[in-house]
Scaffold this active site. Structure first.
Site, mmCIF file in Angstrom:
data_model
loop_
_atom_site.group_PDB
_atom_site.id
_atom_site.type_symbol
_atom_site.label_atom_id
_atom_site.label_comp_id
_atom_site.label_asym_id
_atom_site.label_seq_id
_atom_site.Cartn_x
_atom_site.Cartn_y
_atom_site.Cartn_z
ATOM 1 N N LYS A 1 0.866 -1.177 0.000
ATOM 2 C CA LYS A 1 0.000 0.000 0.000
ATOM 3 C C LYS A 1 0.905 1.229 0.000
ATOM 4 O O LYS A 1 1.670 1.448 0.936
ATOM 5 C CB LYS A 1 -0.910 0.009 1.224
ATOM 6 C CG LYS A 1 -1.756 1.273 1.330
ATOM 7 C CD LYS A 1 -2.518 1.317 2.641
ATOM 8 C CE LYS A 1 -3.134 2.690 2.851
ATOM 9 N NZ LYS A 1 -3.808 2.796 4.166
ATOM 10 N N ALA B 1 -9.719 4.857 4.660
ATOM 11 C CA ALA B 1 -9.571 6.012 5.557
ATOM 12 C C ALA B 1 -10.886 6.736 5.801
ATOM 13 O O ALA B 1 -11.666 6.978 4.886
ATOM 14 C CB ALA B 1 -8.540 7.000 5.032
#
EC number: 2.8.1.10
Length: 256
Positions: free
Chosen positions: A96, A183
């Site tokens: 990531k 997120a």
């Protein structure tokens, strides 16, 4: 099924491993979530020193695919160094990409994210960039050849949910690779909404680790994601300005 590069997963929930109150709660939450991909910040662990605390030490990692992230990187070069460190330790070569451009909002740096993704693709990594909900940037990352797009719902750890669903839906509509909302997810409803928009998966951490009962929340997130995906596949009814009777009026007797 969630397909990322050469990998196939049953679960559409990706779970972060940080911020849990203790290792036992972390382990139980992961098990209940049924997540198959676990992400962690390489910089938070000395992965070459067995004497140092390890966020994954209580987890049977052979049952999971590990997704190291480059949290802490401020430049593309830093992100590449962190990714290479993870790969050299024998972890998965899927990474990531996280390059933060602002310390207050923790929003990603679009230029450095694009650059880091290109560099890591050239190194043979399976690249999943964390990005904002910028539709054009998502398209440019896709054109580079990344293996998934990870747009933020809202700032990291904010729990605000999806603040710009229109942009997220635009990113999903143009995508030819998986879109994993990352997120800002704060509740199972947020996770379900992301899936209803057509996202392929949701990555979250604080929503579970920061909950009053992380284990229950992990299960709730699993169910929310499942419900949202089913709803997307089923196809919601169109929104209309006026009412439509759910019971037919034809054949009803008239009372004088």
């Amino acid at each position: 099924m969630l397909n990322i590069g050469p990998f196939t997963f049953k679960s559409r929930l990706l779970l972060g491993t940080g911020k849990f109150s203790d290792y036992d709660v972390q382990r139980k939450a992961i098990e209940v979530s049924e997540a198959e991909i676990l992400t962690f910040a390489v910089r938070r662990m000395d992965i070459f020193d067995a004497q140092q605390p390890n966020l994954l030490e209580k987890i049977d990692i052979k049952n999971y695919t590990l997704l190291p992230n480059t949290a802490g990187a401020k430049t593309a070069e830093e992100a590449v160094r962190i990714a290479k460190l993870a790969k050299a330790s024998g972890l998965c070569d899927m990474v990531k990409v996280e390059v933060i451009g602002d310390d207050k909002t923790l929003l990603p740096d679009p230029v450095e994210t694009l650059k880091a993704s290109e560099m890591l693709l050239e190194e043979g990594f399976i690249v999943l960039p964390y990005t904002s909900d910028d539709v054009v940037l998502a398209r440019k990352l896709q054109e580079l050849g990344v293996h998934a797009i990870m747009p933020g719902a809202s700032p990291i750890g904010s729990g605000l949910g999806i603040v710009n669903p229109l942009n997220i839906s635009f990113i999903i509509e143009q995508a030819t690779v998986p879109v994993i909302v990352d997120a800002g997810v704060g509740s199972p409803a947020d996770a379900a909404f992301a899936m209803e928009l057509g996202a392929d998966g949701v990555l979250l951490n604080t929503a579970v680790s920061g909950a009053k009962d992380p284990i229950k929340m992990a299960e709730a997130m699993k169910l929310g994601i499942h419900a949202g995906r089913l709803g997307f596949e089923a196809g919601r009814i169109a929104r209309k300005r006026f009412a439509t009777a759910s019971s037919p009026l034809e054949g009803m007797s008239v009372v004088e």
